[in-house]
Design an enzyme around this catalytic site. Sequence first.
Site, PDB file in Angstrom:
ATOM      1  N   LYS A 109     -26.470 -84.298 -23.291  1.00 46.00           N
ATOM      2  CA  LYS A 109     -25.717 -83.170 -22.749  1.00 46.00           C
ATOM      3  C   LYS A 109     -26.518 -81.870 -22.887  1.00 46.00           C
ATOM      4  O   LYS A 109     -27.653 -81.854 -23.361  1.00 46.00           O
ATOM      5  CB  LYS A 109     -24.364 -83.060 -23.454  1.00 46.00           C
ATOM      6  CG  LYS A 109     -23.452 -84.266 -23.259  1.00 46.00           C
ATOM      7  CD  LYS A 109     -23.152 -84.536 -21.803  1.00 46.00           C
ATOM      8  CE  LYS A 109     -21.952 -85.456 -21.597  1.00 46.00           C
ATOM      9  NZ  LYS A 109     -22.055 -86.753 -22.253  1.00 46.00           N
ATOM     10  N   ILE A 110     -25.915 -80.758 -22.509  1.00 51.24           N
ATOM     11  CA  ILE A 110     -26.637 -79.496 -22.400  1.00 51.24           C
ATOM     12  C   ILE A 110     -27.065 -78.979 -23.766  1.00 51.24           C
ATOM     13  O   ILE A 110     -28.185 -78.492 -23.946  1.00 51.24           O
ATOM     14  CB  ILE A 110     -25.778 -78.475 -21.629  1.00 51.24           C
ATOM     15  CG1 ILE A 110     -25.507 -79.026 -20.223  1.00 51.24           C
ATOM     16  CG2 ILE A 110     -26.487 -77.118 -21.540  1.00 51.24           C
ATOM     17  CD1 ILE A 110     -24.414 -78.330 -19.480  1.00 51.24           C
TER      18      ILE A 110
END
Length: 383
Positions: free
Chosen positions: A188-189
Amino acid sequence: MIPYGRQDISQADINSVIEVLQSEFLTQGPKVPEFEAALASYCSARYAVAVNSATSALHLACLALGVGKGDVVWTTPITFVASANCALYCGASVDFVDIDSKTYNMSAGALEEKLVKAEKLGVLPKVVIAVHLSGQSCEMVKISALSKQYGFKIIEDASHAIGGRYKGLPIGGGQYSDITIFSFHPVKIITTGEGGAALTNNEFLADKMKCLRSHGVTRDPSLMTKEPDGEWYYQQLELGYNYRMTDLQAALGLSQLSRLDSFVSKRHEIAAIYDKELAELPLALPWQHPDTYSGLHLYIIRLKSTDVSHQVLFSELRAKGIGVNLHYIPVYMQPFYQAMGFTRGYCEEAESYYREAISLPIYTGLQRSEQSQVVSALVDALR
Protein backbone atom coordinates in the site's frame (compact mmCIF):
# COMPACT_ATOMS: atom_id res chain seq x y z
CA MET A 1 10.68 -9.53 -11.79
CA ILE A 2 9.39 -5.96 -11.48
CA PRO A 3 6.55 -6.26 -8.93
CA TYR A 4 3.24 -4.44 -9.26
CA GLY A 5 3.90 -2.80 -5.89
CA ARG A 6 6.37 -2.76 -3.03
CA GLN A 7 7.25 -0.85 0.13
CA ASP A 8 9.66 2.11 0.30
CA ILE A 9 11.71 1.83 3.52
CA SER A 10 14.22 4.55 4.42
CA GLN A 11 16.95 4.62 7.04
CA ALA A 12 14.73 6.96 9.07
CA ASP A 13 12.03 4.26 9.04
CA ILE A 14 14.54 1.68 10.25
CA ASN A 15 15.83 3.99 12.97
CA SER A 16 12.29 4.63 14.22
CA VAL A 17 11.72 0.91 14.72
CA ILE A 18 15.12 0.41 16.37
CA GLU A 19 14.28 3.21 18.79
CA VAL A 20 11.17 1.33 19.92
CA LEU A 21 13.12 -1.93 20.19
CA GLN A 22 15.44 -0.17 22.62
CA SER A 23 12.57 1.37 24.63
CA GLU A 24 10.45 0.05 27.47
CA PHE A 25 7.45 -0.74 25.25
CA LEU A 26 7.14 -2.99 22.21
CA THR A 27 3.35 -2.95 22.29
CA GLN A 28 0.62 -0.94 24.06
CA GLY A 29 3.05 1.90 24.59
CA PRO A 30 3.08 5.56 23.50
CA LYS A 31 3.66 5.10 19.77
CA VAL A 32 0.21 3.74 18.87
CA PRO A 33 -1.71 6.75 20.26
CA GLU A 34 0.90 9.04 18.70
CA PHE A 35 0.33 7.39 15.32
CA GLU A 36 -3.44 7.59 15.79
CA ALA A 37 -3.23 11.31 16.56
CA ALA A 38 -1.06 11.92 13.50
CA LEU A 39 -3.46 10.00 11.24
CA ALA A 40 -6.48 11.85 12.57
CA SER A 41 -4.71 15.19 12.15
CA TYR A 42 -3.59 14.44 8.58
CA CYS A 43 -7.11 13.41 7.54
CA SER A 44 -8.92 16.09 9.56
CA ALA A 45 -10.85 13.42 11.48
CA ARG A 46 -11.60 13.49 15.21
CA TYR A 47 -10.57 9.91 16.02
CA ALA A 48 -8.33 7.17 14.61
CA VAL A 49 -8.20 3.60 15.88
CA ALA A 50 -5.08 1.70 14.80
CA VAL A 51 -5.30 -2.09 14.45
CA ASN A 52 -3.31 -5.03 13.11
CA SER A 53 -4.89 -5.08 9.62
CA ALA A 54 -7.49 -3.36 7.47
CA THR A 55 -9.52 -6.57 7.64
CA SER A 56 -9.67 -6.19 11.42
CA ALA A 57 -10.64 -2.54 10.99
CA LEU A 58 -13.50 -3.51 8.66
CA HIS A 59 -14.73 -6.10 11.16
CA LEU A 60 -14.62 -3.61 14.04
CA ALA A 61 -16.39 -0.98 11.93
CA CYS A 62 -19.24 -3.36 11.17
CA LEU A 63 -19.52 -4.36 14.84
CA ALA A 64 -19.48 -0.74 16.00
CA LEU A 65 -22.31 0.07 13.58
CA GLY A 66 -24.37 -2.78 15.03
CA VAL A 67 -24.19 -5.17 12.08
CA GLY A 68 -25.49 -8.59 13.10
CA LYS A 69 -27.67 -11.53 12.23
CA GLY A 70 -30.55 -10.59 9.94
CA ASP A 71 -28.78 -7.51 8.57
CA VAL A 72 -27.58 -7.02 5.00
CA VAL A 73 -24.39 -5.25 3.97
CA TRP A 74 -23.81 -4.10 0.39
CA THR A 75 -20.44 -3.55 -1.26
CA THR A 76 -18.77 -3.67 -4.66
CA PRO A 77 -17.76 -6.95 -6.32
CA ILE A 78 -14.45 -5.44 -7.51
CA THR A 79 -12.52 -5.48 -4.27
CA PHE A 80 -10.52 -7.83 -2.11
CA VAL A 81 -12.72 -10.40 -0.36
CA ALA A 82 -12.22 -8.73 3.05
CA SER A 83 -14.64 -5.94 2.08
CA ALA A 84 -17.43 -8.51 1.99
CA ASN A 85 -16.17 -11.04 4.54
CA CYS A 86 -16.31 -8.47 7.34
CA ALA A 87 -20.13 -8.56 7.25
CA LEU A 88 -20.19 -12.34 7.37
CA TYR A 89 -17.99 -12.28 10.48
CA CYS A 90 -20.87 -10.44 12.18
CA GLY A 91 -23.50 -12.95 11.09
CA ALA A 92 -24.96 -10.65 8.44
CA SER A 93 -25.46 -11.40 4.75
CA VAL A 94 -23.79 -9.66 1.81
CA ASP A 95 -24.98 -8.34 -1.53
CA PHE A 96 -23.16 -6.57 -4.35
CA VAL A 97 -23.71 -3.39 -6.36
CA ASP A 98 -22.28 -3.21 -9.90
CA ILE A 99 -19.43 -0.87 -10.77
CA ASP A 100 -19.13 2.34 -12.75
CA SER A 101 -17.69 1.72 -16.23
CA LYS A 102 -15.13 4.56 -15.93
CA THR A 103 -13.94 4.64 -12.31
CA TYR A 104 -14.52 0.92 -11.55
CA ASN A 105 -15.87 1.99 -8.15
CA MET A 106 -19.38 1.19 -6.96
CA SER A 107 -21.81 2.90 -9.33
CA ALA A 108 -23.93 5.47 -7.52
CA GLY A 109 -26.57 5.03 -10.21
CA ALA A 110 -26.63 1.25 -9.80
CA LEU A 111 -26.80 1.72 -6.04
CA GLU A 112 -29.85 3.95 -6.33
CA GLU A 113 -31.63 1.49 -8.63
CA LYS A 114 -30.93 -1.37 -6.26
CA LEU A 115 -32.15 0.67 -3.27
CA VAL A 116 -35.44 1.47 -4.99
CA LYS A 117 -36.06 -2.25 -5.55
CA ALA A 118 -34.86 -3.22 -2.07
CA GLU A 119 -37.19 -0.73 -0.39
CA LYS A 120 -40.18 -2.29 -2.14
CA LEU A 121 -39.06 -5.73 -0.96
CA GLY A 122 -38.27 -4.54 2.57
CA VAL A 123 -34.60 -5.62 2.38
CA LEU A 124 -32.65 -2.37 2.59
CA PRO A 125 -29.01 -2.61 3.64
CA LYS A 126 -27.89 -1.67 7.14
CA VAL A 127 -24.45 -0.65 5.88
CA VAL A 128 -22.96 0.13 2.47
CA ILE A 129 -19.20 -0.35 2.15
CA ALA A 130 -17.91 1.96 -0.58
CA VAL A 131 -14.48 0.84 -1.79
CA HIS A 132 -12.12 3.45 -3.26
CA LEU A 133 -10.48 1.22 -5.88
CA SER A 134 -6.93 2.19 -6.85
CA GLY A 135 -7.10 5.15 -4.44
CA GLN A 136 -9.83 7.12 -6.23
CA SER A 137 -12.80 8.08 -4.08
CA CYS A 138 -16.30 6.88 -4.89
CA GLU A 139 -18.95 9.54 -5.58
CA MET A 140 -19.49 10.05 -1.88
CA VAL A 141 -21.80 13.07 -2.14
CA LYS A 142 -24.34 10.94 -4.04
CA ILE A 143 -23.85 7.90 -1.82
CA SER A 144 -24.20 10.04 1.31
CA ALA A 145 -27.43 11.57 0.01
CA LEU A 146 -28.79 8.07 -0.65
CA SER A 147 -27.85 7.00 2.89
CA LYS A 148 -29.99 9.79 4.32
CA GLN A 149 -32.90 8.87 2.05
CA TYR A 150 -32.77 5.12 2.69
CA GLY A 151 -31.38 5.02 6.22
CA PHE A 152 -28.14 3.05 5.87
CA LYS A 153 -24.71 3.70 7.39
CA ILE A 154 -21.56 4.11 5.29
CA ILE A 155 -18.09 2.62 5.65
CA GLU A 156 -15.47 3.95 3.24
CA ASP A 157 -13.01 1.15 2.49
CA ALA A 158 -10.13 3.47 1.65
CA SER A 159 -7.49 0.73 1.92
CA HIS A 160 -6.02 2.04 -1.36
CA ALA A 161 -6.64 5.71 -0.77
CA ILE A 162 -4.68 7.33 2.06
CA GLY A 163 -3.15 10.56 0.75
CA GLY A 164 -5.95 11.02 -1.75
CA ARG A 165 -8.58 13.75 -1.75
CA TYR A 166 -12.24 14.12 -2.56
CA LYS A 167 -13.63 17.55 -3.41
CA GLY A 168 -10.38 19.05 -2.14
CA LEU A 169 -10.55 17.42 1.31
CA PRO A 170 -8.45 14.50 2.60
CA ILE A 171 -10.02 11.07 2.26
CA GLY A 172 -10.65 9.89 5.82
CA GLY A 173 -12.15 13.12 7.10
CA GLY A 174 -15.57 11.51 7.41
CA GLN A 175 -17.63 14.24 5.78
CA TYR A 176 -19.73 11.67 3.91
CA SER A 177 -19.43 8.48 5.96
CA ASP A 178 -19.51 7.03 9.45
CA ILE A 179 -16.15 5.24 9.41
CA THR A 180 -13.20 5.19 6.99
CA ILE A 181 -10.75 2.28 6.76
CA PHE A 182 -7.08 2.43 5.74
CA SER A 183 -4.62 -0.39 5.05
CA PHE A 184 -0.89 -0.32 5.77
CA HIS A 185 0.05 -3.58 4.07
CA PRO A 186 3.56 -3.41 2.47
CA VAL A 187 2.24 -2.89 -1.08
CA LYS A 188 0.00 0.00 0.00
CA ILE A 189 0.94 3.68 -0.11
CA ILE A 190 2.44 3.70 3.39
CA THR A 191 3.14 0.64 5.50
CA THR A 192 3.37 -0.48 9.10
CA GLY A 193 4.54 -3.93 7.95
CA GLU A 194 0.97 -5.12 8.39
CA GLY A 195 -1.76 -2.99 9.88
CA GLY A 196 -4.79 -0.82 9.40
CA ALA A 197 -6.87 1.93 10.95
CA ALA A 198 -10.47 3.06 11.31
CA LEU A 199 -11.19 6.81 11.36
CA THR A 200 -14.41 8.42 12.55
CA ASN A 201 -15.83 11.66 13.90
CA ASN A 202 -18.16 9.81 16.27
CA GLU A 203 -16.84 9.39 19.81
CA PHE A 204 -19.12 6.44 20.57
CA LEU A 205 -17.94 4.53 17.48
CA ALA A 206 -14.29 5.27 18.29
CA ASP A 207 -14.65 4.08 21.90
CA LYS A 208 -16.51 0.97 20.76
CA MET A 209 -13.80 0.02 18.27
CA LYS A 210 -11.01 0.69 20.78
CA CYS A 211 -12.67 -1.59 23.31
CA LEU A 212 -13.37 -4.36 20.80
CA ARG A 213 -9.80 -4.35 19.44
CA SER A 214 -8.52 -5.32 22.89
CA HIS A 215 -10.70 -8.25 24.02
CA GLY A 216 -13.61 -5.99 24.99
CA VAL A 217 -11.64 -5.07 28.11
CA THR A 218 -11.47 -1.59 29.67
CA ARG A 219 -9.52 0.02 32.48
CA ASP A 220 -11.54 3.23 32.23
CA PRO A 221 -13.60 3.61 35.46
CA SER A 222 -16.17 5.75 33.65
CA LEU A 223 -17.07 2.77 31.44
CA MET A 224 -17.24 0.15 34.21
CA THR A 225 -20.41 -1.31 35.70
CA LYS A 226 -19.13 -0.91 39.30
CA GLU A 227 -16.51 0.97 41.23
CA PRO A 228 -12.99 -0.46 40.68
CA ASP A 229 -11.68 -2.76 43.42
CA GLY A 230 -8.23 -1.18 43.08
CA GLU A 231 -5.70 0.24 40.64
CA TRP A 232 -5.26 -3.21 39.08
CA TYR A 233 -8.94 -3.52 38.20
CA TYR A 234 -10.28 -4.03 34.67
CA GLN A 235 -13.54 -5.26 33.22
CA GLN A 236 -14.48 -7.22 30.11
CA LEU A 237 -17.61 -5.48 28.86
CA GLU A 238 -18.23 -7.58 25.75
CA LEU A 239 -16.65 -10.22 23.54
CA GLY A 240 -13.76 -8.53 21.80
CA TYR A 241 -10.66 -9.49 19.85
CA ASN A 242 -6.90 -9.09 19.90
CA TYR A 243 -6.67 -6.69 16.97
CA ARG A 244 -4.09 -4.36 18.52
CA MET A 245 -1.29 -2.68 16.60
CA THR A 246 2.18 -2.83 18.18
CA ASP A 247 4.40 0.14 18.95
CA LEU A 248 6.91 -1.26 16.45
CA GLN A 249 4.31 -1.01 13.69
CA ALA A 250 3.13 2.41 14.81
CA ALA A 251 6.67 3.79 14.85
CA LEU A 252 7.17 2.66 11.26
CA GLY A 253 3.80 4.15 10.34
CA LEU A 254 4.66 7.49 11.89
CA SER A 255 7.90 7.66 9.94
CA GLN A 256 6.17 6.66 6.71
CA LEU A 257 3.35 9.16 7.26
CA SER A 258 5.90 12.01 7.16
CA ARG A 259 6.59 11.07 3.50
CA LEU A 260 3.01 10.30 2.47
CA ASP A 261 2.49 13.36 0.28
CA SER A 262 5.77 12.78 -1.55
CA PHE A 263 4.83 9.11 -2.06
CA VAL A 264 1.52 10.07 -3.68
CA SER A 265 3.15 12.78 -5.77
CA LYS A 266 5.71 10.28 -7.10
CA ARG A 267 2.90 7.86 -8.00
CA HIS A 268 1.24 10.64 -10.02
CA GLU A 269 4.52 11.25 -11.86
CA ILE A 270 4.72 7.55 -12.76
CA ALA A 271 1.08 7.49 -13.85
CA ALA A 272 1.59 10.55 -16.06
CA ILE A 273 4.40 8.74 -17.89
CA TYR A 274 2.19 5.70 -18.43
CA ASP A 275 -0.64 7.95 -19.63
CA LYS A 276 1.64 9.50 -22.23
CA GLU A 277 3.50 6.40 -23.42
CA LEU A 278 0.48 4.09 -23.57
CA ALA A 279 -1.90 6.58 -25.17
CA GLU A 280 -1.74 5.08 -28.68
CA LEU A 281 -2.14 1.45 -27.62
CA PRO A 282 -5.47 -0.45 -27.76
CA LEU A 283 -6.00 0.04 -24.04
CA ALA A 284 -8.37 1.92 -21.76
CA LEU A 285 -6.21 3.90 -19.34
CA PRO A 286 -7.29 4.97 -15.83
CA TRP A 287 -9.86 7.75 -15.78
CA GLN A 288 -9.87 10.25 -12.94
CA HIS A 289 -13.12 11.83 -11.81
CA PRO A 290 -12.72 15.64 -11.62
CA ASP A 291 -13.81 15.60 -7.95
CA THR A 292 -10.97 13.28 -6.95
CA TYR A 293 -7.22 13.26 -6.40
CA SER A 294 -6.29 9.60 -6.26
CA GLY A 295 -3.79 7.98 -3.92
CA LEU A 296 -2.92 5.86 -6.99
CA HIS A 297 -2.26 2.61 -5.19
CA LEU A 298 -2.91 0.86 -8.53
CA TYR A 299 -2.56 1.72 -12.21
CA ILE A 300 -5.17 -0.41 -13.98
CA ILE A 301 -5.39 -0.76 -17.75
CA ARG A 302 -8.13 -2.54 -19.71
CA LEU A 303 -7.46 -4.47 -22.90
CA LYS A 304 -9.48 -3.13 -25.82
CA SER A 305 -7.97 -5.25 -28.59
CA THR A 306 -9.39 -8.49 -29.95
CA ASP A 307 -6.03 -9.46 -31.48
CA VAL A 308 -4.50 -10.51 -28.15
CA SER A 309 -6.40 -12.32 -25.43
CA HIS A 310 -6.42 -11.11 -21.85
CA GLN A 311 -4.80 -14.35 -20.65
CA VAL A 312 -2.09 -14.24 -23.33
CA LEU A 313 -1.24 -10.61 -22.57
CA PHE A 314 -1.03 -11.30 -18.84
CA SER A 315 1.13 -14.39 -19.32
CA GLU A 316 3.49 -12.73 -21.82
CA LEU A 317 4.08 -9.78 -19.49
CA ARG A 318 4.83 -12.15 -16.60
CA ALA A 319 7.20 -14.11 -18.85
CA LYS A 320 9.06 -10.87 -19.64
CA GLY A 321 9.61 -10.19 -15.93
CA ILE A 322 6.76 -7.73 -15.45
CA GLY A 323 4.89 -8.61 -12.24
CA VAL A 324 1.44 -7.55 -13.40
CA ASN A 325 -1.58 -8.52 -11.35
CA LEU A 326 -5.37 -8.47 -11.55
CA HIS A 327 -7.39 -6.46 -9.00
CA TYR A 328 -9.86 -8.14 -8.65
CA ILE A 329 -11.85 -11.24 -9.45
CA PRO A 330 -15.47 -10.30 -8.65
CA VAL A 331 -16.00 -11.44 -5.06
CA TYR A 332 -19.23 -13.29 -5.80
CA MET A 333 -17.38 -15.48 -8.34
CA GLN A 334 -15.32 -17.04 -5.56
CA PRO A 335 -16.38 -20.62 -4.72
CA PHE A 336 -17.29 -19.60 -1.16
CA TYR A 337 -19.79 -17.01 -2.45
CA GLN A 338 -21.00 -19.20 -5.30
CA ALA A 339 -22.04 -21.72 -2.64
CA MET A 340 -24.33 -18.99 -1.26
CA GLY A 341 -26.19 -18.86 -4.57
CA PHE A 342 -24.38 -16.08 -6.46
CA THR A 343 -23.84 -16.87 -10.15
CA ARG A 344 -21.98 -15.46 -13.11
CA GLY A 345 -23.82 -12.58 -14.73
CA TYR A 346 -24.84 -11.02 -11.41
CA CYS A 347 -22.94 -7.77 -12.10
CA GLU A 348 -22.34 -7.40 -15.82
CA GLU A 349 -20.01 -4.39 -15.70
CA ALA A 350 -17.84 -6.02 -13.03
CA GLU A 351 -17.47 -9.15 -15.14
CA SER A 352 -16.62 -7.11 -18.24
CA TYR A 353 -13.93 -5.37 -16.20
CA TYR A 354 -12.60 -8.72 -14.97
CA ARG A 355 -12.18 -9.97 -18.55
CA GLU A 356 -10.03 -6.96 -19.48
CA ALA A 357 -8.21 -5.50 -16.45
CA ILE A 358 -4.49 -5.71 -15.64
CA SER A 359 -2.60 -3.79 -12.93
CA LEU A 360 0.78 -2.45 -14.06
CA PRO A 361 3.70 -1.84 -11.66
CA ILE A 362 3.45 1.41 -9.73
CA TYR A 363 5.38 2.21 -6.57
CA THR A 364 7.65 5.02 -5.43
CA GLY A 365 10.87 3.07 -6.02
CA LEU A 366 10.01 2.23 -9.65
CA GLN A 367 12.92 3.48 -11.74
CA ARG A 368 12.45 5.21 -15.09
CA SER A 369 14.37 2.43 -16.81
CA GLU A 370 12.10 -0.17 -15.21
CA GLN A 371 9.01 1.71 -16.31
CA SER A 372 10.40 1.82 -19.86
CA GLN A 373 10.86 -1.94 -19.60
CA VAL A 374 7.19 -2.30 -18.62
CA VAL A 375 6.06 -0.16 -21.56
CA SER A 376 8.28 -1.99 -24.05
CA ALA A 377 7.06 -5.38 -22.85
CA LEU A 378 3.46 -4.22 -23.17
CA VAL A 379 4.03 -2.91 -26.70
CA ASP A 380 5.71 -6.16 -27.76
CA ALA A 381 2.98 -8.31 -26.21
CA LEU A 382 0.23 -6.34 -27.98
CA ARG A 383 1.95 -6.88 -31.32
